[in-house]
Design a protein around this motif. Structure first.
Motif, PDB file in Angstrom:
ATOM      1  N   TYR A   1      67.501 -19.261  -3.812  1.00  0.00           N
ATOM      2  CA  TYR A   1      66.956 -18.456  -2.712  1.00  0.00           C
ATOM      3  C   TYR A   1      68.014 -17.477  -2.219  1.00  0.00           C
ATOM      4  CZ  TYR A   1      65.211 -17.236   1.932  1.00  0.00           C
ATOM      5  OH  TYR A   1      64.783 -16.552   3.034  1.00  0.00           O
ATOM      6  N   PRO A   2      67.619 -16.239  -1.958  1.00  0.00           N
ATOM      7  CA  PRO A   2      66.292 -15.657  -2.172  1.00  0.00           C
ATOM      8  C   PRO A   2      66.202 -14.970  -3.530  1.00  0.00           C
ATOM      9  CG  PRO A   2      67.610 -14.159  -0.853  1.00  0.00           C
ATOM     10  CD  PRO A   2      68.493 -15.347  -1.159  1.00  0.00           C
ATOM     11  N   ALA A   3      65.060 -15.121  -4.172  1.00  0.00           N
ATOM     12  CA  ALA A   3      64.841 -14.531  -5.489  1.00  0.00           C
ATOM     13  C   ALA A   3      63.933 -13.313  -5.432  1.00  0.00           C
ATOM     14  CB  ALA A   3      64.231 -15.582  -6.420  1.00  0.00           C
ATOM     15  N   LYS A   4      63.480 -12.949  -4.241  1.00  0.00           N
ATOM     16  CA  LYS A   4      62.610 -11.787  -4.079  1.00  0.00           C
ATOM     17  C   LYS A   4      62.724 -11.293  -2.633  1.00  0.00           C
ATOM     18  CE  LYS A   4      58.583 -14.679  -2.945  1.00  0.00           C
ATOM     19  NZ  LYS A   4      57.179 -15.002  -3.284  1.00  0.00           N
ATOM     20  N   ALA A   5      61.962 -10.284  -2.305  1.00  0.00           N
ATOM     21  CA  ALA A   5      62.012  -9.689  -0.968  1.00  0.00           C
ATOM     22  C   ALA A   5      61.566 -10.676   0.110  1.00  0.00           C
ATOM     23  CB  ALA A   5      61.135  -8.444  -0.917  1.00  0.00           C
TER      24      ALA A   5
ATOM     25  N   PRO B   1      65.663 -27.169   4.537  1.00  0.00           N
ATOM     26  CA  PRO B   1      66.861 -27.020   5.374  1.00  0.00           C
ATOM     27  C   PRO B   1      67.940 -26.143   4.759  1.00  0.00           C
ATOM     28  CG  PRO B   1      66.125 -29.303   5.379  1.00  0.00           C
ATOM     29  CD  PRO B   1      65.299 -28.590   4.352  1.00  0.00           C
ATOM     30  N   ASP B   2      68.074 -26.169   3.429  1.00  0.00           N
ATOM     31  CA  ASP B   2      69.114 -25.336   2.816  1.00  0.00           C
ATOM     32  C   ASP B   2      68.773 -23.855   2.926  1.00  0.00           C
ATOM     33  OD1 ASP B   2      66.983 -25.846   0.998  1.00  0.00           O
ATOM     34  OD2 ASP B   2      68.223 -25.230  -0.687  1.00  0.00           O
ATOM     35  N   VAL B   3      67.472 -23.523   2.904  1.00  0.00           N
ATOM     36  CA  VAL B   3      67.047 -22.131   3.097  1.00  0.00           C
ATOM     37  C   VAL B   3      67.322 -21.701   4.536  1.00  0.00           C
ATOM     38  CG1 VAL B   3      65.038 -20.599   3.165  1.00  0.00           C
ATOM     39  CG2 VAL B   3      65.336 -22.196   1.262  1.00  0.00           C
ATOM     40  N   VAL B   4      66.961 -22.558   5.492  1.00  0.00           N
ATOM     41  CA  VAL B   4      67.228 -22.266   6.901  1.00  0.00           C
ATOM     42  C   VAL B   4      68.727 -22.085   7.134  1.00  0.00           C
ATOM     43  CG1 VAL B   4      67.137 -23.201   9.245  1.00  0.00           C
ATOM     44  CG2 VAL B   4      65.150 -23.423   7.735  1.00  0.00           C
ATOM     45  N   ALA B   5      69.522 -22.955   6.544  1.00  0.00           N
ATOM     46  CA  ALA B   5      70.975 -22.884   6.722  1.00  0.00           C
ATOM     47  C   ALA B   5      71.535 -21.587   6.152  1.00  0.00           C
ATOM     48  CB  ALA B   5      71.642 -24.087   6.073  1.00  0.00           C
TER      49      ALA B   5
ATOM     50  N   ASP C   1      58.511 -21.278   2.558  1.00  0.00           N
ATOM     51  CA  ASP C   1      59.472 -21.071   1.477  1.00  0.00           C
ATOM     52  C   ASP C   1      60.595 -20.103   1.849  1.00  0.00           C
ATOM     53  OD1 ASP C   1      58.059 -18.702   1.553  1.00  0.00           O
ATOM     54  OD2 ASP C   1      57.171 -18.913  -0.446  1.00  0.00           O
ATOM     55  N   GLY C   2      60.585 -19.625   3.100  1.00  0.00           N
ATOM     56  CA  GLY C   2      61.650 -18.732   3.544  1.00  0.00           C
ATOM     57  C   GLY C   2      61.421 -17.265   3.276  1.00  0.00           C
ATOM     58  N   TYR C   3      60.246 -16.920   2.745  1.00  0.00           N
ATOM     59  CA  TYR C   3      59.980 -15.521   2.422  1.00  0.00           C
ATOM     60  C   TYR C   3      59.122 -14.800   3.467  1.00  0.00           C
ATOM     61  CZ  TYR C   3      62.186 -16.394  -2.046  1.00  0.00           C
ATOM     62  OH  TYR C   3      63.116 -16.706  -3.009  1.00  0.00           O
TER      63      TYR C   3
END
Length: 331
Positions: A35-39, A270-274, A94-96
């Protein structure tokens, strides 16, 4: 029959092990891209040009550089910010898809019983952008120049003065009603307007006598001599307007500040949020961002996701209590 050499056997074994690892949970061969792999899209649940939009755009530009992916702003206004915010609450975690909110989300929760999302449980707090106090302003005919004089003047003529807000249940009303609650016997009536523009206009014209609002809403009129600022709602002197005396000097414990920040849907890893939190906090440390925020009446405020979550939960509880106590309702 030909027997493979030991070298070829080792190579064959390595190939089998690699393929097997890719098929097992936790294997790397077919793992998702980091992450992130796209916009990334940040929803701003208000029209372009407001404080939420301004701060989100400044952060988004820098965030794209930090994460090496485009960060897009998508304005989705409606229902006092609830429309766009609800869309993010229901999105894939998913963080996107993220949402830039302000503390008005928590005041809305205090007066709207059927929000289309839970402001505490419906999101994963990512990062706070900034906090900023309100300015306490009066028209030029009002007999007060300091916080103490303001309180004394209203007490001297109970029920004879009015305060303005940008609408029933607005953050301006909450800020003023908190002041009334802290004083205990401050009798001044509420006049709600449909927006800040007409509220400021009628304050200048002495149709109302008091308005508690953000620095960008009031300081240009104050510095042009059309209004008088008597105080600021931070506990201590603020770099937003260091010349102003905190209202807490006359009303101990009184503090009212807006905040702005970034949320993800509940369940975001959590790893995306971090990773997002770390990137935003690096951005907030940049002198250019700090200066830009200050011009907009806010102070860059880096927090951990847990700290930001505590702020949101505490505010929701506090404003619900104040709404019941002061009979604050929505339009």
């Amino acid at each position: 029959m030909h027997i493979p050499s030991s070298h070829r056997l080792r190579a064959l074994g390595l190939a089998v092990a690699t393929l097997t690892a890719g098929c097992l949970p936790g294997g790397n061969a077919f793992a998702q891209a980091a992450y992130p792999a796209k916009a990334i899209t940040i929803v701003v649940p208000y029209p372009a040009g407001g404080s939420n939009d301004t701060f989100a755009r400044q952060v988004a530009k820098e965030l794209g550089d930090e994460l090496k992916q485009p960060v897009i702003i998508d304005n989705r206004p409606g229902a006092s910010g609830n429309t766009g915010t609800a869309q993010v609450a229901k999105a894939t975690p998913d963080g996107y898809l993220l949402v830039a909110v302000s503390s008005s989300m928590t005041t809305n929760a205090a007066v709207q019983s059927k929000l289309p999302f839970d402001p505490v449980k419906g999101f994963a707090p990512v990062a706070m952008f900034a906090k900023g106090p309100f300015i306490v302003a009066v028209n030029n005919d009002f007999p007060a120049k300091t916080p103490a004089e303001l309180i004394a003047a209203i007490k001297a003529k109970p029920g004879q003065y009015n305060y303005a807000s940008s609408g029933s249940g607005s953050v301006n009303q909450f800020g003023t009603e908190l002041l009334k609650a802290k004083v205990g016997d401050l009798q001044i009536a509420h006049i709600p307007y449909k927006g800040m523009g007409p509220a400021v206009t009628d304050l200048i014209g002495n149709q109302t006598q008091l308005l508690v609002s953000s620095g960008p809403s009031l300081l240009p009129m104050v510095r042009a001599g059309k209004l008088r600022a008597v105080g600021i709602t931070s506990l201590k002197a603020s770099p937003i307007a260091p010349e102003l005396t905190p209202m807490s000097t006359a009303v101990p414990g009184y503090e009212f500040e807006l905040w702005w920040g970034l949320l993800a849907p509940a369940g975001t890893p959590p790893d995306v949020v971090a990773k997002l939190n770390s990137a935003v906090n690096r951005i907030l440390a940049k002198p250019a961002i700090t200066a830009n925020f200050l011009r907009e009446g806010a102070i860059a405020t880096p927090l951990t996701p847990a700290q930001f979550g505590t702020v949101i939960a505490d505010d929701v509880a506090r404003w619900k209590t104040l709404a019941r106590q002061q009979n604050i309702t929505a339009d």
